[in-house]
Design a protein around this motif. Structure first.
Motif, PDB file in Angstrom:
ATOM      1  N   THR A 261     -35.418  -2.593   8.425  1.00 31.25           N
ATOM      2  CA  THR A 261     -36.531  -3.040   7.583  1.00 31.25           C
ATOM      3  C   THR A 261     -37.035  -1.951   6.641  1.00 31.25           C
ATOM      4  O   THR A 261     -38.011  -2.155   5.936  1.00 31.25           O
ATOM      5  CB  THR A 261     -37.696  -3.540   8.453  1.00 31.25           C
ATOM      6  OG1 THR A 261     -38.094  -2.518   9.368  1.00 31.25           O
ATOM      7  CG2 THR A 261     -37.286  -4.787   9.229  1.00 31.25           C
ATOM      8  N   SER A 262     -36.348  -0.802   6.610  1.00 30.37           N
ATOM      9  CA  SER A 262     -36.742   0.263   5.687  1.00 30.37           C
ATOM     10  C   SER A 262     -36.244   0.005   4.269  1.00 30.37           C
ATOM     11  O   SER A 262     -36.642   0.692   3.327  1.00 30.37           O
ATOM     12  CB  SER A 262     -36.209   1.614   6.183  1.00 30.37           C
ATOM     13  OG  SER A 262     -34.787   1.676   6.087  1.00 30.37           O
ATOM     14  N   ARG A 270     -26.395  -6.863   5.060  1.00 34.04           N
ATOM     15  CA  ARG A 270     -25.105  -7.168   4.434  1.00 34.04           C
ATOM     16  C   ARG A 270     -24.258  -5.900   4.280  1.00 34.04           C
ATOM     17  O   ARG A 270     -23.032  -5.931   4.448  1.00 34.04           O
ATOM     18  CB  ARG A 270     -25.316  -7.840   3.082  1.00 34.04           C
ATOM     19  CG  ARG A 270     -25.808  -9.285   3.191  1.00 34.04           C
ATOM     20  CD  ARG A 270     -25.958  -9.926   1.817  1.00 34.04           C
ATOM     21  NE  ARG A 270     -26.323 -11.331   1.938  1.00 34.04           N
ATOM     22  CZ  ARG A 270     -25.467 -12.317   2.204  1.00 34.04           C
ATOM     23  NH1 ARG A 270     -24.179 -12.036   2.376  1.00 34.04           N
ATOM     24  NH2 ARG A 270     -25.881 -13.566   2.298  1.00 34.04           N
ATOM     25  N   GLU A 271     -24.898  -4.772   3.955  1.00 37.01           N
ATOM     26  CA  GLU A 271     -24.150  -3.522   3.816  1.00 37.01           C
ATOM     27  C   GLU A 271     -23.540  -3.094   5.150  1.00 37.01           C
ATOM     28  O   GLU A 271     -22.393  -2.637   5.205  1.00 37.01           O
ATOM     29  CB  GLU A 271     -25.074  -2.412   3.294  1.00 37.01           C
ATOM     30  CG  GLU A 271     -25.440  -2.543   1.838  1.00 37.01           C
ATOM     31  CD  GLU A 271     -24.259  -2.363   0.892  1.00 37.01           C
ATOM     32  OE1 GLU A 271     -23.239  -1.752   1.298  1.00 37.01           O
ATOM     33  OE2 GLU A 271     -24.353  -2.827  -0.255  1.00 37.01           O
ATOM     34  N   ILE A 272     -24.284  -3.246   6.227  1.00 38.48           N
ATOM     35  CA  ILE A 272     -23.761  -2.854   7.541  1.00 38.48           C
ATOM     36  C   ILE A 272     -22.581  -3.738   7.933  1.00 38.48           C
ATOM     37  O   ILE A 272     -21.557  -3.257   8.437  1.00 38.48           O
ATOM     38  CB  ILE A 272     -24.869  -2.911   8.601  1.00 38.48           C
ATOM     39  CG1 ILE A 272     -25.978  -1.910   8.267  1.00 38.48           C
ATOM     40  CG2 ILE A 272     -24.296  -2.609   9.988  1.00 38.48           C
ATOM     41  CD1 ILE A 272     -27.221  -2.046   9.137  1.00 38.48           C
ATOM     42  N   VAL A 273     -22.706  -5.048   7.712  1.00 38.88           N
ATOM     43  CA  VAL A 273     -21.612  -5.959   8.065  1.00 38.88           C
ATOM     44  C   VAL A 273     -20.411  -5.724   7.155  1.00 38.88           C
ATOM     45  O   VAL A 273     -19.253  -5.767   7.607  1.00 38.88           O
ATOM     46  CB  VAL A 273     -22.083  -7.423   8.001  1.00 38.88           C
ATOM     47  CG1 VAL A 273     -20.923  -8.369   8.304  1.00 38.88           C
ATOM     48  CG2 VAL A 273     -23.223  -7.663   8.984  1.00 38.88           C
ATOM     49  N   ALA A 293     -29.400  -1.287  -3.731  1.00 35.90           N
ATOM     50  CA  ALA A 293     -29.059  -0.344  -4.790  1.00 35.90           C
ATOM     51  C   ALA A 293     -28.050   0.680  -4.282  1.00 35.90           C
ATOM     52  O   ALA A 293     -28.171   1.189  -3.157  1.00 35.90           O
ATOM     53  CB  ALA A 293     -30.318   0.357  -5.286  1.00 35.90           C
ATOM     54  N   ALA A 294     -27.060   0.983  -5.099  1.00 37.59           N
ATOM     55  CA  ALA A 294     -25.934   1.819  -4.671  1.00 37.59           C
ATOM     56  C   ALA A 294     -26.383   3.163  -4.112  1.00 37.59           C
ATOM     57  O   ALA A 294     -25.830   3.648  -3.113  1.00 37.59           O
ATOM     58  CB  ALA A 294     -24.973   2.026  -5.842  1.00 37.59           C
ATOM     59  N   GLU A 295     -27.397   3.771  -4.720  1.00 31.55           N
ATOM     60  CA  GLU A 295     -27.824   5.096  -4.281  1.00 31.55           C
ATOM     61  C   GLU A 295     -28.524   5.073  -2.922  1.00 31.55           C
ATOM     62  O   GLU A 295     -28.703   6.115  -2.280  1.00 31.55           O
ATOM     63  CB  GLU A 295     -28.754   5.728  -5.316  1.00 31.55           C
ATOM     64  CG  GLU A 295     -30.104   5.056  -5.497  1.00 31.55           C
ATOM     65  CD  GLU A 295     -30.086   3.910  -6.499  1.00 31.55           C
ATOM     66  OE1 GLU A 295     -31.190   3.474  -6.902  1.00 31.55           O
ATOM     67  OE2 GLU A 295     -28.976   3.478  -6.893  1.00 31.55           O
ATOM     68  N   LYS A 296     -28.893   3.892  -2.453  1.00 29.30           N
ATOM     69  CA  LYS A 296     -29.573   3.778  -1.156  1.00 29.30           C
ATOM     70  C   LYS A 296     -28.620   3.496  -0.006  1.00 29.30           C
ATOM     71  O   LYS A 296     -28.990   3.643   1.157  1.00 29.30           O
ATOM     72  CB  LYS A 296     -30.633   2.678  -1.217  1.00 29.30           C
ATOM     73  CG  LYS A 296     -31.784   2.965  -2.163  1.00 29.30           C
ATOM     74  CD  LYS A 296     -32.845   1.871  -2.103  1.00 29.30           C
ATOM     75  CE  LYS A 296     -34.020   2.206  -3.010  1.00 29.30           C
ATOM     76  NZ  LYS A 296     -35.066   1.159  -2.963  1.00 29.30           N
ATOM     77  N   VAL A 297     -27.388   3.098  -0.340  1.00 34.23           N
ATOM     78  CA  VAL A 297     -26.471   2.636   0.706  1.00 34.23           C
ATOM     79  C   VAL A 297     -26.115   3.748   1.681  1.00 34.23           C
ATOM     80  O   VAL A 297     -26.218   3.584   2.908  1.00 34.23           O
ATOM     81  CB  VAL A 297     -25.201   2.028   0.084  1.00 34.23           C
ATOM     82  CG1 VAL A 297     -24.175   1.718   1.177  1.00 34.23           C
ATOM     83  CG2 VAL A 297     -25.544   0.768  -0.687  1.00 34.23           C
ATOM     84  N   LEU A 301     -27.065   3.709   5.702  1.00 32.55           N
ATOM     85  CA  LEU A 301     -26.048   3.602   6.745  1.00 32.55           C
ATOM     86  C   LEU A 301     -26.101   4.806   7.687  1.00 32.55           C
ATOM     87  O   LEU A 301     -25.936   4.657   8.909  1.00 32.55           O
ATOM     88  CB  LEU A 301     -24.666   3.465   6.125  1.00 32.55           C
ATOM     89  CG  LEU A 301     -24.411   2.169   5.344  1.00 32.55           C
ATOM     90  CD1 LEU A 301     -23.034   2.202   4.685  1.00 32.55           C
ATOM     91  CD2 LEU A 301     -24.537   0.942   6.248  1.00 32.55           C
ATOM     92  N   ALA A 302     -26.356   5.993   7.142  1.00 34.31           N
ATOM     93  CA  ALA A 302     -26.452   7.179   7.987  1.00 34.31           C
ATOM     94  C   ALA A 302     -27.641   7.076   8.937  1.00 34.31           C
ATOM     95  O   ALA A 302     -27.548   7.448  10.119  1.00 34.31           O
ATOM     96  CB  ALA A 302     -26.574   8.428   7.115  1.00 34.31           C
TER      97      ALA A 302
END
Length: 316
Positions: A261-262, A270-273, A293-297, A301-302
């Motif tokens: 939720t951050s 969706r990014e994790i899956v 947004a790409a810069e947040k991915v 994930l980390a």
């Protein structure tokens, strides 16, 4: 089963339920084969049930025909209907009836029903009339779970309304998903109605252990798309009476929820899956929602990995 058993054991969907993401094709239509694959993974990795076509599944972004096609397609793909709790609440009464009848026809034990959400501040009398009309038109054969999410619907369920519905439709009004984040409200519903077999599910992962001990049925959560192993570990430890293991698993579960939720929740999940499956199609999302947004991915994930979820994950 007796009424002295924990609600977890008596509930139709007792335990861990994922509010399932809806993958989409290039045209943003639901990708049912990909969704079925994800549903199988969820059931193999700790989920007891699947809440499809809810908030996380972007149901209100899909037409009635699309939503019925998803239900039918999942069952045709071998996802057990008895594991499905489709979202069928719409602003239009007749749409809610049509979706609920479809779920009933397919053999789903229950449906999750938002209140009619366009007109704000409806009276309890108005909401009672609306639910009564839907239930009477459907004609029984499927349980109704109320979806209490006032931050999103702006239409809450009062305790008085729930009591009226239970009295008028015993055996049909079966429970509630409370996504308000207000644990006091969840506990008040358990205290008032659990003795009647009313199943209270938390929509917030951080309350899973607490709600099980207080007589609730479990959880129905978005983050279960990615943290179901931790949630299942909480339930296993609760059943075993191993409080230390339960607290340890709950700590991981709470941490994963807070990371999820951050960022915008659906996009982050969706990014994790997408990473787990190696399939970038999971990043597709219907406007007005947008991909992360790409810069947040990378940082997101980390942070998810740092929760310790990997130590509880089952093999994919």
């Amino acid at each position: 089963m007796t009424t002295t058993e924990p609600m977890l054991e008596r509930a139709l969907y007792g335990g861990v339920n994922a509010a399932v993401l809806t993958p989409m094709g290039p045209d943003l239509a639901p990708d049912v084969p990909l969704m079925a694959s994800h549903c199988r993974w969820l059931l193999e990795n700790g989920c007891d049930g699947l809440g499809i076509l809810g908030t996380t599944g972007e149901a209100t972004s899909f037409s009635v025909a699309e939503r019925i096609a998803v239900m039918e397609g999942l069952v045709a793909a071998g996802i057990p209907a008895e594991k499905l709790m489709p979202g069928t609440g719409c602003a239009a009464l007749t749409d809610s009836v049509e979706l609920t009848k479809a779920a009933k026809r397919l053999g789903c034990p229950g449906v999750l029903m938002l209140p009619p959400f366009y007109y704000k501040n409806p009276s309890d009398d108005g909401l009672f009339a609306w639910f009564s009309e839907v239930i009477n038109r459907v004609g029984g054969g499927v349980k109704v779970y109320l979806y209490h999410f006032p931050q999103q619907s702006a239409v809450p369920f009062s305790l008085e309304l729930i009591g009226r519905l239970l009295a008028a439709f015993p055996g049909v009004i079966k429970g509630v998903k409370d996504s308000s984040g207000d644990y006091g409200n969840m506990k008040a519903m358990i205290d008032a109605f659990a003795a009647q077999g009313f199943e209270v599910y938390s929509g917030s992962d951080e309350f899973l252990s607490r709600i099980l001990h207080d007589g609730g049925a479990g959880s129905i959560t978005a983050a279960a798309n990615v943290n179901c192993a931790a949630a299942a570990a909480v339930v296993r430890a609760f059943r075993a009476g191993d409080r230390a293991a339960e607290e340890a698993a709950q700590a991981v579960l709470t941490a994963t929820r807070r990371i999820a939720t951050s960022v915008p929740l659906i996009a982050g999940l969706r990014e994790i899956v997408a990473r787990r499956t190696g399939n970038p199609a999971w990043r597709r999302i219907r406007p007005p929602n947008l991909p992360l947004a790409a810069e947040k991915v990378g940082p997101f994930l980390a942070a998810f990995d740092a929760t310790g979820i990997g130590g509880l994950a089952h093999a994919a």
